[in-house]
Design a protein around this motif. Sequence first.
Motif, PDB file in Angstrom:
ATOM      1  N   SER A  61       0.832  -1.215   0.000  1.00 53.53           N
ATOM      2  CA  SER A  61       0.000   0.000   0.000  1.00 53.53           C
ATOM      3  C   SER A  61       0.865   1.263   0.000  1.00 53.53           C
ATOM      4  O   SER A  61       0.506   2.273  -0.615  1.00 53.53           O
ATOM      5  N   GLU A  62       2.026   1.196   0.675  1.00 49.54           N
ATOM      6  CA  GLU A  62       2.931   2.348   0.695  1.00 49.54           C
ATOM      7  C   GLU A  62       3.517   2.604  -0.696  1.00 49.54           C
ATOM      8  O   GLU A  62       3.624   3.751  -1.143  1.00 49.54           O
ATOM      9  N   VAL A  63       3.904   1.528  -1.368  1.00 47.34           N
ATOM     10  CA  VAL A  63       4.463   1.672  -2.719  1.00 47.34           C
ATOM     11  C   VAL A  63       3.414   2.269  -3.654  1.00 47.34           C
ATOM     12  O   VAL A  63       3.707   3.178  -4.435  1.00 47.34           O
ATOM     13  N   LYS A  64       2.196   1.780  -3.546  1.00 43.13           N
ATOM     14  CA  LYS A  64       1.117   2.307  -4.397  1.00 43.13           C
ATOM     15  C   LYS A  64       0.861   3.790  -4.097  1.00 43.13           C
ATOM     16  O   LYS A  64       0.704   4.602  -5.017  1.00 43.13           O
ATOM     17  N   ALA A  65       0.837   4.131  -2.818  1.00 36.32           N
ATOM     18  CA  ALA A  65       0.576   5.527  -2.432  1.00 36.32           C
ATOM     19  C   ALA A  65       1.664   6.456  -2.963  1.00 36.32           C
ATOM     20  O   ALA A  65       1.370   7.520  -3.522  1.00 36.32           O
ATOM     21  N   THR A  66       2.917   6.058  -2.801  1.00 42.04           N
ATOM     22  CA  THR A  66       4.007   6.932  -3.256  1.00 42.04           C
ATOM     23  C   THR A  66       4.037   7.028  -4.780  1.00 42.04           C
ATOM     24  O   THR A  66       4.358   8.090  -5.323  1.00 42.04           O
ATOM     25  N   ASN A  67       3.687   5.950  -5.454  1.00 47.55           N
ATOM     26  CA  ASN A  67       3.586   6.019  -6.917  1.00 47.55           C
ATOM     27  C   ASN A  67       2.538   7.047  -7.332  1.00 47.55           C
ATOM     28  O   ASN A  67       2.765   7.864  -8.230  1.00 47.55           O
ATOM     29  N   ASP A  68       1.395   7.011  -6.659  1.00 49.19           N
ATOM     30  CA  ASP A  68       0.323   7.971  -6.961  1.00 49.19           C
ATOM     31  C   ASP A  68       0.771   9.400  -6.666  1.00 49.19           C
ATOM     32  O   ASP A  68       0.521  10.318  -7.453  1.00 49.19           O
ATOM     33  N   TYR A  69       1.435   9.587  -5.529  1.00 52.72           N
ATOM     34  CA  TYR A  69       1.915  10.924  -5.172  1.00 52.72           C
ATOM     35  C   TYR A  69       2.916  11.443  -6.203  1.00 52.72           C
ATOM     36  O   TYR A  69       2.897  12.621  -6.569  1.00 52.72           O
ATOM     37  N   LEU A  70       3.777  10.557  -6.671  1.00 46.41           N
ATOM     38  CA  LEU A  70       4.786  10.966  -7.651  1.00 46.41           C
ATOM     39  C   LEU A  70       4.123  11.388  -8.962  1.00 46.41           C
ATOM     40  O   LEU A  70       4.505  12.391  -9.566  1.00 46.41           O
ATOM     41  N   LEU A  71       3.134  10.627  -9.374  1.00 50.97           N
ATOM     42  CA  LEU A  71       2.423  10.962 -10.613  1.00 50.97           C
ATOM     43  C   LEU A  71       1.689  12.291 -10.494  1.00 50.97           C
ATOM     44  O   LEU A  71       1.529  13.014 -11.476  1.00 50.97           O
ATOM     45  N   GLN A  72       1.244  12.611  -9.279  1.00 47.76           N
ATOM     46  CA  GLN A  72       0.471  13.838  -9.055  1.00 47.76           C
ATOM     47  C   GLN A  72       1.335  15.000  -8.539  1.00 47.76           C
ATOM     48  O   GLN A  72       0.804  16.044  -8.149  1.00 47.76           O
ATOM     49  N   SER A  73       2.653  14.801  -8.533  1.00 47.96           N
ATOM     50  CA  SER A  73       3.599  15.825  -8.054  1.00 47.96           C
ATOM     51  C   SER A  73       3.348  16.230  -6.604  1.00 47.96           C
ATOM     52  O   SER A  73       3.624  17.365  -6.210  1.00 47.96           O
ATOM     53  N   GLN A  74       2.863  15.304  -5.800  1.00 50.92           N
ATOM     54  CA  GLN A  74       2.651  15.569  -4.370  1.00 50.92           C
ATOM     55  C   GLN A  74       3.890  15.076  -3.606  1.00 50.92           C
ATOM     56  O   GLN A  74       3.855  14.105  -2.861  1.00 50.92           O
ATOM     57  N   PHE A  75       4.975  15.796  -3.808  1.00 49.37           N
ATOM     58  CA  PHE A  75       6.277  15.343  -3.321  1.00 49.37           C
ATOM     59  C   PHE A  75       6.387  15.385  -1.798  1.00 49.37           C
ATOM     60  O   PHE A  75       7.016  14.518  -1.199  1.00 49.37           O
ATOM     61  N   ASP A  76       5.791  16.403  -1.194  1.00 51.39           N
ATOM     62  CA  ASP A  76       5.825  16.510   0.275  1.00 51.39           C
ATOM     63  C   ASP A  76       5.213  15.279   0.934  1.00 51.39           C
ATOM     64  O   ASP A  76       5.735  14.765   1.924  1.00 51.39           O
ATOM     65  N   GLU A  77       4.084  14.847   0.387  1.00 55.04           N
ATOM     66  CA  GLU A  77       3.389  13.691   0.951  1.00 55.04           C
ATOM     67  C   GLU A  77       4.184  12.405   0.746  1.00 55.04           C
ATOM     68  O   GLU A  77       4.153  11.495   1.572  1.00 55.04           O
ATOM     69  N   ALA A  78       4.888  12.345  -0.368  1.00 53.62           N
ATOM     70  CA  ALA A  78       5.619  11.116  -0.701  1.00 53.62           C
ATOM     71  C   ALA A  78       6.873  10.915   0.154  1.00 53.62           C
ATOM     72  O   ALA A  78       7.224   9.777   0.482  1.00 53.62           O
ATOM     73  N   CYS A  79       7.535  12.010   0.525  1.00 52.65           N
ATOM     74  CA  CYS A  79       8.849  11.907   1.190  1.00 52.65           C
ATOM     75  C   CYS A  79       8.863  11.015   2.435  1.00 52.65           C
ATOM     76  O   CYS A  79       9.672  10.080   2.512  1.00 52.65           O
ATOM     77  N   PRO A  80       8.003  11.262   3.435  1.00 54.14           N
ATOM     78  CA  PRO A  80       8.101  10.436   4.649  1.00 54.14           C
ATOM     79  C   PRO A  80       7.783   8.966   4.397  1.00 54.14           C
ATOM     80  O   PRO A  80       8.396   8.079   4.997  1.00 54.14           O
ATOM     81  N   ILE A  81       6.842   8.714   3.490  1.00 54.16           N
ATOM     82  CA  ILE A  81       6.489   7.317   3.199  1.00 54.16           C
ATOM     83  C   ILE A  81       7.656   6.624   2.503  1.00 54.16           C
ATOM     84  O   ILE A  81       7.992   5.475   2.813  1.00 54.16           O
ATOM     85  N   LEU A  82       8.285   7.324   1.573  1.00 56.99           N
ATOM     86  CA  LEU A  82       9.431   6.747   0.863  1.00 56.99           C
ATOM     87  C   LEU A  82      10.598   6.480   1.812  1.00 56.99           C
ATOM     88  O   LEU A  82      11.265   5.440   1.713  1.00 56.99           O
ATOM     89  N   GLU A  83      10.837   7.410   2.729  1.00 53.15           N
ATOM     90  CA  GLU A  83      11.926   7.201   3.696  1.00 53.15           C
ATOM     91  C   GLU A  83      11.662   5.958   4.542  1.00 53.15           C
ATOM     92  O   GLU A  83      12.556   5.129   4.735  1.00 53.15           O
ATOM     93  N   ASN A  84      10.437   5.829   5.026  1.00 54.81           N
ATOM     94  CA  ASN A  84      10.091   4.661   5.849  1.00 54.81           C
ATOM     95  C   ASN A  84      10.156   3.369   5.043  1.00 54.81           C
ATOM     96  O   ASN A  84      10.626   2.337   5.534  1.00 54.81           O
ATOM     97  N   THR A  85       9.673   3.434   3.806  1.00 54.47           N
ATOM     98  CA  THR A  85       9.678   2.240   2.954  1.00 54.47           C
ATOM     99  C   THR A  85      11.101   1.797   2.659  1.00 54.47           C
ATOM    100  O   THR A  85      11.416   0.602   2.698  1.00 54.47           O
ATOM    101  N   TYR A  86      11.967   2.765   2.387  1.00 51.05           N
ATOM    102  CA  TYR A  86      13.368   2.411   2.123  1.00 51.05           C
ATOM    103  C   TYR A  86      14.001   1.736   3.340  1.00 51.05           C
ATOM    104  O   TYR A  86      14.659   0.699   3.213  1.00 51.05           O
TER     105      TYR A  86
END
Length: 200
Positions: A61-86
Motif C-alpha cells: 500500500s505504501e508503494v502504491k501511495a508513493t507512486n500515486d503521489y509521484l504521478l500527481q507531483s505531491q512530493f511533500d506527501e511522498a517523502c516520509p512514506i518513501l523514507e520509511n519504505t526504504y
Amino acid sequence: MDSHRSLMEEFEGFPKKVLIGNFSQDVIIDRCKGLTRFLNFVHKEGVLSRTAIFSKFLYHSEVKATNDYLLQSQFDEACPILENTYVLLDSLQRDTGLILRTLCQLVVCLYAVGRYESAHAYAAVTLAKFHHSPTNRKIGRDLYLPLLVFCDNLWGVLGKDRRVIRARLEAARKPTRRSDDLTPNLLDKLRDDIALRTLH
C-alpha cells in the motif's frame, strides 16, 4: 504452503483476543509488541518473508501511495512514506529493484521540496548501491544514467565536487552514446516506469 503453515504454528507471540476493553492502551501496546514479535519471526524465517502475501501486507500500500503521489507531483506527501519504505526494505534486504526505485523516487521528491542536503545524502546511498554490485547496475540500468545526470545537477546546486560524478557519467554514456539532451529526466523515467507497471 504446508511448510508456511507449519512455520506459522511455531509462532506463539500473539496476545490472546480480548472481548472487553480491546481498545485500552495496555491492550493496544501488548498487541503492537505481538505484531513486532511476529514481524521479527517472519523476517528470521526467510521462507515466510519472501512470500507475496507478506510483501503485500508489509509495503504494497505504501508503494502504491508513493507512486500515486509521484504521478500527481505531491512530493511533500511522498517523502516520509518513501523514507520509511526504504528503511523497511533495506532492513529486510528485499527486492533490489524496488529498493533502487524507492531510493530514486525519494531523491527526486526531496529535491523537489528543496531538501537538497537530504537528497544528496540519499543520492550518495543510491549511487553506492549501484556501484557496489554489478547485479544492481543490471537491475537498475534504466535508472542509472538518468540518476547520474540528476546527481550532476544536484552536486552543482550544492557546490560539491562533480568530477567523480562526471567521470561515471562519461563512462556510463559510452556504451549508449547518449548526450545530456537524449538522457531521460529521472522524474520522467520514474513516472514512465510507474505507468508501465500499472499496465501489467
